[in-house]
Design a protein around this motif. Sequence first.
Motif, PDB file in Angstrom:
ATOM      1  N   ASN A  20      35.296  31.151  43.658  1.00 52.28           N
ATOM      2  CA  ASN A  20      35.807  31.356  42.313  1.00 52.28           C
ATOM      3  C   ASN A  20      36.633  32.635  42.285  1.00 52.28           C
ATOM      4  OD1 ASN A  20      34.079  33.637  41.643  1.00 52.28           O
ATOM      5  ND2 ASN A  20      32.419  32.132  41.574  1.00 52.28           N
ATOM      6  N   SER A  21      37.343  32.833  41.211  1.00 52.63           N
ATOM      7  CA  SER A  21      38.266  33.967  41.117  1.00 52.63           C
ATOM      8  C   SER A  21      37.547  35.307  41.037  1.00 52.63           C
ATOM      9  CB  SER A  21      39.199  33.801  39.913  1.00 52.63           C
ATOM     10  OG  SER A  21      38.429  33.747  38.719  1.00 52.63           O
ATOM     11  N   THR A  64      38.959  41.142  43.847  1.00 53.85           N
ATOM     12  CA  THR A  64      38.532  39.748  43.734  1.00 53.85           C
ATOM     13  C   THR A  64      39.672  38.836  44.166  1.00 53.85           C
ATOM     14  OG1 THR A  64      39.298  39.483  41.459  1.00 53.85           O
ATOM     15  CG2 THR A  64      37.037  40.322  41.768  1.00 53.85           C
ATOM     16  N   GLY A  91      40.849  36.501  42.450  1.00 47.33           N
ATOM     17  CA  GLY A  91      41.738  36.388  41.286  1.00 47.33           C
ATOM     18  C   GLY A  91      42.734  37.544  41.241  1.00 47.33           C
ATOM     19  N   LYS A  94      45.504  37.144  43.483  1.00 49.26           N
ATOM     20  CA  LYS A  94      46.336  35.996  43.111  1.00 49.26           C
ATOM     21  C   LYS A  94      46.171  34.800  44.060  1.00 49.26           C
ATOM     22  CE  LYS A  94      49.740  38.784  40.674  1.00 49.26           C
ATOM     23  NZ  LYS A  94      48.847  39.852  40.425  1.00 49.26           N
ATOM     24  N   LEU A 151      45.207  31.320  44.171  1.00 50.80           N
ATOM     25  CA  LEU A 151      45.147  30.269  43.168  1.00 50.80           C
ATOM     26  C   LEU A 151      44.314  29.088  43.653  1.00 50.80           C
ATOM     27  CD1 LEU A 151      48.924  30.348  42.165  1.00 50.80           C
ATOM     28  CD2 LEU A 151      47.002  31.499  41.033  1.00 50.80           C
TER      29      LEU A 151
END
Length: 103
Positions: free
Chosen positions: A17-18, A55, A57, A60, A62
């Motif tokens: 997860n992000s 992180t 996220g 970036k 995706l």
Amino acid sequence: RSTRRVKVRGEREFMVNSDMMLRDFKVKLMETFKVAPYDQNLMVNGEYLTENHLTLGQLKVLPGSLIFLRADEPANSAPCPTEDYVGHHHPETGFKGTGLLSG
């Protein structure tokens, strides 16, 4: 016709997860590929992921991203840890000449 990409040999899919830190992802990779995190070079969209404290996220990464792993290998010229002990010294004589062998 399916638009899904066909996996190539050695390719693995990970659910992340992000909010996951890059260092945690590297630990996950270590468990699968047996490559220490400090020997992992990860690349997404031509950019190396180097900020272990960020992180996915923030980096970036995706959903559906392909992350390439290149593992550093030890240099062939690196000395073997036992080279300091094997073949560079005269044979040991043990207790010869100490009087412990007389008997």
